[in-house]
Scaffold this motif. Structure first.
Motif, short mmCIF file in Angstrom:
data_model
loop_
_atom_site.label_atom_id
_atom_site.label_comp_id
_atom_site.label_asym_id
_atom_site.label_seq_id
_atom_site.Cartn_x
_atom_site.Cartn_y
_atom_site.Cartn_z
N ARG A 93 9.48 25.61 26.22
CA ARG A 93 9.56 25.95 24.79
C ARG A 93 8.48 26.95 24.42
NH1 ARG A 93 8.18 25.64 19.82
NH2 ARG A 93 9.71 25.23 18.22
N LEU A 102 12.67 32.28 20.84
CA LEU A 102 12.77 31.09 20.02
C LEU A 102 11.72 31.20 18.94
CD1 LEU A 102 14.23 28.27 19.91
CD2 LEU A 102 12.29 27.37 21.17
N GLY A 103 12.12 30.97 17.70
CA GLY A 103 11.18 31.03 16.59
C GLY A 103 10.21 29.86 16.64
N GLN A 106 11.59 26.71 15.22
CA GLN A 106 12.92 26.31 15.69
C GLN A 106 12.83 25.23 16.77
OE1 GLN A 106 14.32 30.42 16.73
NE2 GLN A 106 16.24 29.58 15.89
N ARG A 109 16.85 23.39 21.85
CA ARG A 109 18.04 22.57 22.06
C ARG A 109 18.27 22.41 23.56
NH1 ARG A 109 20.47 22.47 16.93
NH2 ARG A 109 19.82 24.20 15.68
#
Length: 121
Positions: A93, A102-103, A106, A109
């Motif tokens: 992540r 990816l923000g 956020q 997932r």
């Protein structure tokens, strides 16, 4: 990890717990060396070989009935396994956030985490 998850992880056995409980890597009485295990190998009618020593029978029973509700286990989860997997997911992540894929706010997932009965997830 989310709050309270550490308590769930601590309920799992450690690798050392399993090694001690099932006598992995220890010398049985009268053994030949520090890691010797005397197995009682028995061929089956189906052409397989099983072991009838106490250690292997105890481990087999744990695999057969050690899962949730006395079910068969296809994987044995340990504290080290789950913590390592959690760290890997957090690392992935962070890498995605740093690369702009990816923000920051956020969620990551994950499609599937360990197929089976959902115990790992």
């Amino acid at each position: 990890m989310e709050g309270g998850d550490e308590d769930n992880i601590d309920a799992l056995p450690s690798v050392r717990d399993l090694e001690s409980r099932f006598g992995f890597f220890t010398q049985p009485e009268g053994g030949d060396g520090p890691t010797s295990v005397h197995h009682e190998l028995v061929p089956t009618a189906a052409g397989c070989v099983t072991c009838e020593c106490v250690r292997c029978k105890t481990w087999a029973a744990f695999i057969e009935t050690g899962g949730p509700g006395g079910t068969r286990q296809y994987e044995v989860l340990t504290r080290e396994h789950v913590r390592g997997l959690a760290q890997l997911i957090l690392h992935v992540r962070a890498h995605l956030v740093a690369a702009g894929g990816l923000g920051q706010g956020q969620p990551l997932r994950v499609l599937e985490l360990g197929a089976g009965n959902g115990r790992l997830a």
